[in-house]
Design a protein around this motif. Structure first.
Motif, PDB file in Angstrom:
ATOM      1  N   PRO A 121       0.496  -1.043  -0.105  1.00 50.85           N
ATOM      2  CA  PRO A 121       0.124   0.144  -0.076  1.00 50.85           C
ATOM      3  C   PRO A 121       0.603   1.631  -0.143  1.00 50.85           C
ATOM      4  N   MET A 122       1.685   1.736   0.946  1.00 52.59           N
ATOM      5  CA  MET A 122       2.027   2.952   1.021  1.00 52.59           C
ATOM      6  C   MET A 122       3.176   2.818  -0.040  1.00 52.59           C
ATOM      7  N   ALA A 123       4.385   2.422  -0.411  1.00 55.28           N
ATOM      8  CA  ALA A 123       5.082   1.674  -0.856  1.00 55.28           C
ATOM      9  C   ALA A 123       4.369   2.054  -2.770  1.00 55.28           C
ATOM     10  N   GLY A 124       3.659   1.083  -2.920  1.00 55.03           N
ATOM     11  CA  GLY A 124       3.045   1.209  -4.849  1.00 55.03           C
ATOM     12  C   GLY A 124       1.886   2.403  -4.425  1.00 55.03           C
ATOM     13  N   HIS A 127      11.328  -0.502  -6.329  1.00 54.90           N
ATOM     14  CA  HIS A 127      10.684  -1.084  -7.042  1.00 54.90           C
ATOM     15  C   HIS A 127       9.750  -1.481  -7.637  1.00 54.90           C
ATOM     16  N   PHE A 128       8.621  -0.924  -7.450  1.00 60.97           N
ATOM     17  CA  PHE A 128       7.456  -0.077  -7.447  1.00 60.97           C
ATOM     18  C   PHE A 128       7.350   1.012  -8.821  1.00 60.97           C
ATOM     19  N   ALA A 129       8.002   1.603  -8.759  1.00 61.53           N
ATOM     20  CA  ALA A 129       8.271   2.692  -9.720  1.00 61.53           C
ATOM     21  C   ALA A 129       9.122   1.967 -11.012  1.00 61.53           C
ATOM     22  N   ALA A 180      -7.084  -0.744  -5.826  1.00 63.14           N
ATOM     23  CA  ALA A 180      -8.123  -1.343  -6.340  1.00 63.14           C
ATOM     24  C   ALA A 180      -7.422  -1.472  -7.993  1.00 63.14           C
ATOM     25  N   GLU A 181      -6.782  -0.333  -8.057  1.00 61.85           N
ATOM     26  CA  GLU A 181      -5.951  -0.130  -9.776  1.00 61.85           C
ATOM     27  C   GLU A 181      -4.787  -1.280  -9.699  1.00 61.85           C
ATOM     28  N   LEU A 182      -3.929  -0.890  -8.465  1.00 67.97           N
ATOM     29  CA  LEU A 182      -2.667  -1.841  -8.746  1.00 67.97           C
ATOM     30  C   LEU A 182      -2.960  -2.677  -8.204  1.00 67.97           C
ATOM     31  N   GLY A 183      -4.269  -3.289  -7.759  1.00 65.55           N
ATOM     32  CA  GLY A 183      -4.468  -4.284  -7.499  1.00 65.55           C
ATOM     33  C   GLY A 183      -4.390  -5.243  -8.657  1.00 65.55           C
ATOM     34  N   THR A 241       1.652  -8.186 -13.805  1.00 64.50           N
ATOM     35  CA  THR A 241       2.375  -6.979 -14.427  1.00 64.50           C
ATOM     36  C   THR A 241       3.529  -6.500 -13.044  1.00 64.50           C
ATOM     37  N   VAL A 242       3.125  -6.275 -11.824  1.00 65.73           N
ATOM     38  CA  VAL A 242       3.652  -6.022 -11.342  1.00 65.73           C
ATOM     39  C   VAL A 242       3.434  -6.921  -9.977  1.00 65.73           C
ATOM     40  N   ARG A 243       5.447  -7.132  -9.523  1.00 65.28           N
ATOM     41  CA  ARG A 243       4.976  -8.144  -8.381  1.00 65.28           C
ATOM     42  C   ARG A 243       5.530  -7.350  -7.273  1.00 65.28           C
ATOM     43  N   VAL A 244       4.972  -7.428  -5.146  1.00 62.25           N
ATOM     44  CA  VAL A 244       6.182  -7.193  -4.027  1.00 62.25           C
ATOM     45  C   VAL A 244       6.845  -7.836  -4.100  1.00 62.25           C
ATOM     46  N   ALA A 245       7.653  -7.401  -3.823  1.00 62.76           N
ATOM     47  CA  ALA A 245       9.567  -8.116  -3.657  1.00 62.76           C
ATOM     48  C   ALA A 245       9.425  -8.144  -2.246  1.00 62.76           C
TER      49      ALA A 245
END
Length: 336
Positions: free
Chosen positions: A137-140, A185-187, A291-294, A301-305
């Motif tokens: 949430p916060m970083a994304g 890493h999200f950016a 929800a969009e990021l979700g 397409t995007v993953r959380v490390a």
């Protein structure tokens, strides 16, 4: 719920990681527009250790918004346990994740249960577990609101002008300083999703990780200065920020922009002479954007490390890990 109390990590005083105490406290009651979430995982973020260290005033606020004892934390993933009458769109049993009540120090997620504004929550992507969801949430949202869409009209405490993201596409080159960290890493992944070319600045220890996320070029800051190697980029996202951020202005082409995630010190004459802009956003809670990021997380397409996980009772060890730096992705607390 079998009992009316829960375990939570609280600060009774400010200081080092050793001031984090594992307490028994009442389970919160959800207020208007809120749901009670059974916490499965809680993300660890810079505001958590700033609060622990004694920062109790959010940027733009004139006075402290915190009274001790306080439960830190803003990033949660869990399951809805109870719903206030006017909390729309969520039902008991829904798996959710969110950044709670930010900007404020009022998230209270280092706990077994948290009362959460329904509007701050999104459904947890089915394709990822609670630990990964709690890291997002916060970083994304910081990466999203700096790079993709601010998504709100609240004035920034850092500048008068509204932050405007740079349009990213196949013709854009983005330099990300601190690319292996939470926001970085999200950016990196969001910029690649938009088709941009990404130059990642990080320690060479993260090379394999950053290549896997799609970085086009790595500058190892332990061996080289990015401002001496890199020129003519369209955008710098500096997730490290602070007093040294202005050195990265030299990597930009005229008309380019530098977005420091943490406010730095910039000379207006220098930025004018270089023909570049500096702009900063204040991340805010947004269930809709999450929800969009979700959807991107669900699709892979995007993953959380995940750098590391610690049980809630070991929050101190999680904060000690954060203090050592060189974090790859996110640190997350797990709650049974």
């Amino acid at each position: 719920m079998p009992t009316h109390t829960m375990r939570a990590v609280r600060l009774h005083e400010h200081g080092g990681p050793d001031v984090l105490r594992y307490d028994e406290v009442p389970i919160p009651e959800p207020g208007p527009g809120e749901v009670l979430v059974r916490v499965h995982a809680a993300g660890v973020n810079p505001p958590d250790w700033y609060l622990r260290g004694g920062l109790t005033r959010m940027p733009g606020e004139t006075e402290s918004t915190v009274s001790l004892p306080v439960i830190p934390g803003t990033d949660v993933s869990g399951v809805v346990e109870a719903v206030a009458a006017d909390a729309d769109g969520l039902a008991v049993g829904d798996e959710v994740f969110g950044l709670l009540r930010f900007p404020s120090f009022d998230g209270r997620v280092y706990a077994e249960y948290v009362a959460a504004p329904a509007s701050d929550l999104a459904r947890k992507p089915a394709g990822i577990d609670h630990v990964h969801a709690a890291g997002a949430p916060m970083a994304g949202l910081t990466a999203w609101q700096f790079l993709i869409e601010v998504g709100h009209d609240h004035p920034s405490p850092f500048q008068e002008a509204r932050h405007r993201p740079t349009a990213l596409d196949a013709g854009t080159t983005v330099l990300i300083n601190g690319a292996a960290g939470g926001v970085g890493h999200f950016a990196l992944q969001l910029a690649k999703w938009k088709g941009a070319r990404v130059i990642a600045v990080a320690s060479g220890a993260h090379e394999w990780f950053l290549n896997e996320l799609g970085a086009d070029q790595l500058v190892d800051y332990t061996k080289n200065r990015p401002e001496e190697l890199v020129h003519d980029v369209d955008l710098v996202l500096d997730t490290v920020g602070g007093p040294h951020s202005s050195r990265l202005l030299r990597t930009l082409k005229r008309g380019g922009a530098l977005f420091p995630v943490f406010p730095g010190e910039f000379d207006e004459e220098e930025t004018a002479k270089l023909g570049v802009t500096v702009s900063i956003a204040q991340v805010r809670s947004s269930g809709a954007q999450l929800a969009e990021l979700g959807r991107l997380l669900d699709a892979g397409t995007v993953r959380v490390a995940i750098d590391s996980t610690f049980p809630l009772a070991d929050a101190r060890a999680a904060h000690e890990r954060a203090a050592r730096g060189h974090i790859q992705g996110k640190i997350v607390l797990t709650v049974a």
